[in-house]
Design a protein around this motif. Structure first.
Motif, PDB file in Angstrom:
ATOM      1  N   ILE A  25       0.835  -1.202   0.000  1.00 12.99           N
ATOM      2  CA  ILE A  25       0.000   0.000   0.000  1.00 12.99           C
ATOM      3  C   ILE A  25       0.870   1.253   0.000  1.00 12.99           C
ATOM      4  N   ALA A  26       1.969   1.208   0.762  1.00  9.92           N
ATOM      5  CA  ALA A  26       2.887   2.347   0.813  1.00  9.92           C
ATOM      6  C   ALA A  26       3.480   2.628  -0.561  1.00  9.92           C
ATOM      7  N   ALA A  27       3.780   1.569  -1.311  1.00  8.18           N
ATOM      8  CA  ALA A  27       4.317   1.739  -2.662  1.00  8.18           C
ATOM      9  C   ALA A  27       3.300   2.445  -3.558  1.00  8.18           C
ATOM     10  N   GLU A  28       2.031   2.102  -3.401  1.00 10.36           N
ATOM     11  CA  GLU A  28       0.973   2.763  -4.180  1.00 10.36           C
ATOM     12  C   GLU A  28       0.883   4.243  -3.813  1.00 10.36           C
ATOM     13  N   PHE A  29       1.022   4.531  -2.528  1.00  7.93           N
ATOM     14  CA  PHE A  29       0.953   5.917  -2.056  1.00  7.93           C
ATOM     15  C   PHE A  29       2.104   6.732  -2.635  1.00  7.93           C
ATOM     16  N   VAL A  30       3.300   6.154  -2.621  1.00  5.46           N
ATOM     17  CA  VAL A  30       4.480   6.839  -3.162  1.00  5.46           C
ATOM     18  C   VAL A  30       4.294   7.146  -4.644  1.00  5.46           C
ATOM     19  N   ALA A  31       3.811   6.162  -5.387  1.00  9.65           N
ATOM     20  CA  ALA A  31       3.611   6.349  -6.827  1.00  9.65           C
ATOM     21  C   ALA A  31       2.553   7.414  -7.112  1.00  9.65           C
ATOM     22  N   ALA A  32       1.515   7.459  -6.282  1.00  7.82           N
ATOM     23  CA  ALA A  32       0.409   8.385  -6.521  1.00  7.82           C
ATOM     24  C   ALA A  32       0.782   9.834  -6.232  1.00  7.82           C
TER      25      ALA A  32
ATOM     26  N   THR B   2       8.149  12.287  -9.853  1.00  7.48           N
ATOM     27  CA  THR B   2       9.345  11.778 -10.527  1.00  7.48           C
ATOM     28  C   THR B   2       9.222  10.276 -10.731  1.00  7.48           C
ATOM     29  N   GLY B   3      10.065   9.731 -11.606  1.00  9.90           N
ATOM     30  CA  GLY B   3      10.012   8.316 -11.930  1.00  9.90           C
ATOM     31  C   GLY B   3      10.623   7.430 -10.861  1.00  9.90           C
ATOM     32  N   GLN B   4      10.501   6.122 -11.070  1.00 14.66           N
ATOM     33  CA  GLN B   4      11.022   5.148 -10.119  1.00 14.66           C
ATOM     34  C   GLN B   4      12.546   5.145 -10.129  1.00 14.66           C
TER      35      GLN B   4
ATOM     36  N   ARG C 253      11.735   7.191  -5.260  1.00  7.98           N
ATOM     37  CA  ARG C 253      11.548   7.785  -6.577  1.00  7.98           C
ATOM     38  C   ARG C 253      12.798   8.573  -6.965  1.00  7.98           C
ATOM     39  N   ALA C 254      12.910   8.877  -8.238  1.00 11.11           N
ATOM     40  CA  ALA C 254      14.085   9.583  -8.746  1.00 11.11           C
ATOM     41  C   ALA C 254      14.193  10.975  -8.127  1.00 11.11           C
ATOM     42  N   ALA C 255      15.404  11.504  -8.127  1.00 11.81           N
ATOM     43  CA  ALA C 255      15.661  12.814  -7.528  1.00 11.81           C
ATOM     44  C   ALA C 255      14.861  13.903  -8.242  1.00 11.81           C
ATOM     45  N   PRO C 256      14.383  14.887  -7.507  1.00 16.86           N
ATOM     46  CA  PRO C 256      13.605  15.974  -8.121  1.00 16.86           C
ATOM     47  C   PRO C 256      14.472  16.831  -9.039  1.00 16.86           C
ATOM     48  N   GLN C 257      13.944  17.158 -10.200  1.00 16.40           N
ATOM     49  CA  GLN C 257      14.664  17.966 -11.180  1.00 16.40           C
ATOM     50  C   GLN C 257      14.070  19.361 -11.339  1.00 16.40           C
ATOM     51  N   LYS C 258      12.766  19.486 -11.081  1.00 15.80           N
ATOM     52  CA  LYS C 258      12.085  20.770 -11.243  1.00 15.80           C
ATOM     53  C   LYS C 258      11.685  21.325  -9.881  1.00 15.80           C
ATOM     54  N   ASP C 259      11.438  22.627  -9.846  1.00 17.68           N
ATOM     55  CA  ASP C 259      11.101  23.286  -8.582  1.00 17.68           C
ATOM     56  C   ASP C 259       9.825  22.737  -7.958  1.00 17.68           C
ATOM     57  N   ASP C 260       8.904  22.240  -8.791  1.00 13.76           N
ATOM     58  CA  ASP C 260       7.638  21.746  -8.254  1.00 13.76           C
ATOM     59  C   ASP C 260       7.608  20.226  -8.143  1.00 13.76           C
ATOM     60  N   ASP C 261       8.765  19.571  -8.274  1.00 15.14           N
ATOM     61  CA  ASP C 261       8.827  18.114  -8.160  1.00 15.14           C
ATOM     62  C   ASP C 261       8.728  17.664  -6.707  1.00 15.14           C
ATOM     63  N   LEU C 262       8.026  16.552  -6.505  1.00 15.46           N
ATOM     64  CA  LEU C 262       7.970  15.885  -5.209  1.00 15.46           C
ATOM     65  C   LEU C 262       8.465  14.456  -5.403  1.00 15.46           C
TER      66      LEU C 262
ATOM     67  N   ARG D  79      11.359  14.452  -0.743  1.00 16.99           N
ATOM     68  CA  ARG D  79      12.466  15.286  -1.205  1.00 16.99           C
ATOM     69  C   ARG D  79      11.965  16.281  -2.247  1.00 16.99           C
ATOM     70  N   CYS D  80      12.535  17.480  -2.206  1.00 15.72           N
ATOM     71  CA  CYS D  80      12.250  18.506  -3.199  1.00 15.72           C
ATOM     72  C   CYS D  80      13.571  19.010  -3.768  1.00 15.72           C
ATOM     73  N   ARG D  81      13.481  19.717  -4.861  1.00 16.31           N
ATOM     74  CA  ARG D  81      14.694  20.250  -5.474  1.00 16.31           C
ATOM     75  C   ARG D  81      15.360  21.250  -4.533  1.00 16.31           C
TER      76      ARG D  81
END
Length: 314
Positions: free
Chosen positions: A227-234, A238-240, A250-259, A279-281
């Motif tokens: 369930i936690a994995a589903e929450f993270v994806a939702a 950013t990608g896996q 998830r992958a490191a944030p690249q944009k200012d509005d990335d979570l 994590r945020c940029r």
């Protein structure tokens, strides 16, 4: 009955194709596999896990580092919450303490302002004396000039002290109000409207605030992990990046509005816990996003989401 010390040992292992081998020696090309050391009676004496790849070793290091940071966050917040709950009994007590603190700081500010005003009056008198001497054609004594310079310096120092005092007052008030909000959160009734039951409710609210789900047992934790994995994806933009039995990142944030969300499986006092991190940029906008209401609401929703999803499966 104990095995004789001189008993011959056998090894059992399974290769990448699923073939099972028994031998008293392990060939060099097979040492990478997990193997069991067996006695002559086929009793397992020891288990050696298979060698990890460079990628697995790097992933484990990332997991260990993440765990340390997350455990520090949890420990620090728990310590702060305990102090808060043991120091105050109610919001009214906290407001009273805040008012007393502000009154004390305001009194200190009046003292500083009074000192500045006194020195300003002193400076005016010194400057008037100097002006009278000049109008009378007399030379201003060096001591009077030095006194004027000293008064100006004292006024500047007083103004700097006043500014620091005002900043300290603002910081103190802000931190105190944050503590009041935290206390209210820790002691508020739950969503079902049940009465406050003290520390257990505070602990539950604190876990929700941190993004921490505490498992009842390993079986529940296995379901909660999915369930936690589903929450993270939702909730990630950013990608896996990493997905293992103990870390989903998830992958490191690249944009200012990335979570970028991650969850890790921790063990504390023989209890399994799933911890959510966001994590945020590394930018002013990204830092504001991670410390803002959106990230906070995601953390607070994590544990209740798992709880409700588990309940729906029953």
């Amino acid at each position: 009955m104990a095995e004789p010390a001189y008993a011959k040992k056998m090894y059992r292992w399974v290769d990448e194709n699923g073939n099972v081998y028994f031998s008293d020696q392990v060939p060099p090309d097979q040492v990478k596999h997990k193997r069991e050391t067996l006695s002559e009676k086929a009793r397992v004496l020891d288990v050696l896990e298979k060698a990890k790849t460079a990628e697995q070793i790097a992933q484990q290091k990332r997991l260990d580092a993440l765990r340390k940071e997350q455990e520090k966050i949890i420990a620090k917040q728990n310590a702060n919450d305990k102090v808060l709950l043991s120091t105050f009994r109610s919001v009214e007590d906290m407001n009273k303490a805040l008012n007393n603190k502000m009154a004390s700081l305001d009194a200190g500010q009046k003292v500083i302002e009074g000192n500045i005003e006194r020195i300003q009056q002193q400076l005016q008198q010194q400057q008037q004396q100097a002006a009278n001497l000049e109008r009378g054609g007399s030379k201003i004594p060096p001591k009077l000039l030095a006194d004027i310079a000293a008064s100006k310096q004292q006024i500047d120092a007083g103004k700097q002290e006043l500014l620091r005092h005002q900043q300290d007052r603002q910081t103190t008030e802000k931190e105190f109000k944050a503590d009041i909000a935290r206390f209210q959160f820790l002691t508020q009734p739950n969503n079902e409207g049940k009465p406050n039951n003290g520390e257990s409710l505070a602990a539950s609210n604190a876990r929700n605030e941190l993004g921490l789900f505490v498992c009842e047992d390993p079986a529940q934790c296995k379901k909660a992990w999915i369930i936690a994995a589903e929450f993270v994806a939702a909730h990630s933009t950013t990608g896996q990046d990493v997905e293992s039995e103990k870390l989903i990142m998830r992958a490191a944030p690249q944009k200012d509005d990335d979570l970028s969300l991650s969850v890790s499986l921790l063990e504390h006092n023989n209890t399994l816990q799933i911890f959510l991190d966001i994590r945020c940029r590394q930018s002013s906008i990204g830092n504001e996003l991670c410390s803002g209401a959106k990230a906070q609401s995601i953390r607070q929703a994590f544990a209740p989401f798992i709880q409700s999803s588990l309940a729906a499966q029953q």
